[in-house]
Design a protein around this motif. Structure first.
Motif: not given
Length: 252
Positions: A232-250, A94-97
């Motif tokens: 498997i969209k990964g939105d379950f990681w992008c919780l309010e209060g964290s700095d994880y985003t879908l754009n940052g993931l994918w 699940n790593f991007n380039p």
């Protein structure tokens, strides 16, 4: 009757063990649980960090920023495991380039594998171009569309691979199943695919798919099916209060 050397065993480092000093103890637990002496491949499961005492985050406070525990630190732990000889190969999932390039540049050690969701509706063409260029093996999880994913991961309106008419017609013309056509597409596309099953008949069917040759026209037809649709969209990681985003993931 099966020798250890005949098996290729892969496991993954979970998100709450990303600090350098945590990687080896987590790896040792895996070896002990599996009762084997080495792994053929060990992967970082996600480019996401969770606090030590949580298996899965409930709030944003359960997630640790990559600024605090960078992926390069985790990768250094993985390199140490490979250097011990107990993992023959190491890679990521699940790593991007850009994230793969980041850990490679920082350590001089390239991930050997990236395991990602990949199927005709999510063909990951930019990812494949990167991995092909740098000799990284691209492995497809959920190659048949992740029909067995949890209900919480299912979204109304998600297209179903097994309802696709193009794939159905190709399967009928060859006298094989739609699943075999989908898996054969992955093999002909130049990736490794890892469908899941506990059925002996399905195991045989899946393995037989590797010998199915698709014509250039059939490959072209399937290449036009790409919807860039993630199951498997990964939105379950992008919780309010964290700095994880879908754009940052994918990185899309």
């Amino acid at each position: 009757d099966v020798q250890r050397e005949e098996l290729f065993v892969t496991s993954k480092l979970w998100n709450n063990r990303h600090r350098r000093e945590q990687a080896r103890p987590a790896f040792d637990i895996t070896l002990n649980d599996l009762q084997i002496g080495y792994l053929d491949l060990y992967l970082i499961h996600w480019p996401i960090v969770i606090v030590d005492d949580k298996a899965f985050p409930e709030t944003g406070q359960d997630l640790v920023s990559l600024k605090t525990t960078p992926l390069t630190e985790t990768w250094e732990g993985m390199i140490s495991i490979k250097e011990s000889g107990l993992a023959k190969h190491i890679g990521v999932s699940n790593f991007n380039p850009p994230k793969m390039q980041q850990i490679w540049d920082a350590t001089g050690v390239k991930p050997e594998v990236n395991q990602v969701e990949l199927h005709p509706y999510l063909q990951q063409k930019a990812m494949k171009e990167y991995t092909d260029k740098h000799g990284i093996i691209l492995t497809a999880f959920s190659p048949l569309g992740s029909l067995d994913r949890p209900a919480s991961r299912k979204v109304a309106g998600d297209p179903l691979l097994f309802e696709n008419e193009t794939i159905r017609k190709i399967a009928e013309s060859k006298g094989v199943s739609m699943a075999q056509v989908i898996l054969a597409w992955g093999v002909n596309y130049g990736i490794s695919t890892i469908p899941k099953t506990v059925s002996e008949s399905r195991l045989k069917e899946n393995l037989a798919a590797a010998d199915i040759e698709l014509t250039d026209i059939e490959m072209y037809q399937i290449s036009n099916l790409d919807l860039k649709n993630r199951y498997i969209k990964g939105d379950f990681w992008c919780l309010e209060g964290s700095d994880y985003t879908l754009n940052g993931l994918w990185f899309e």
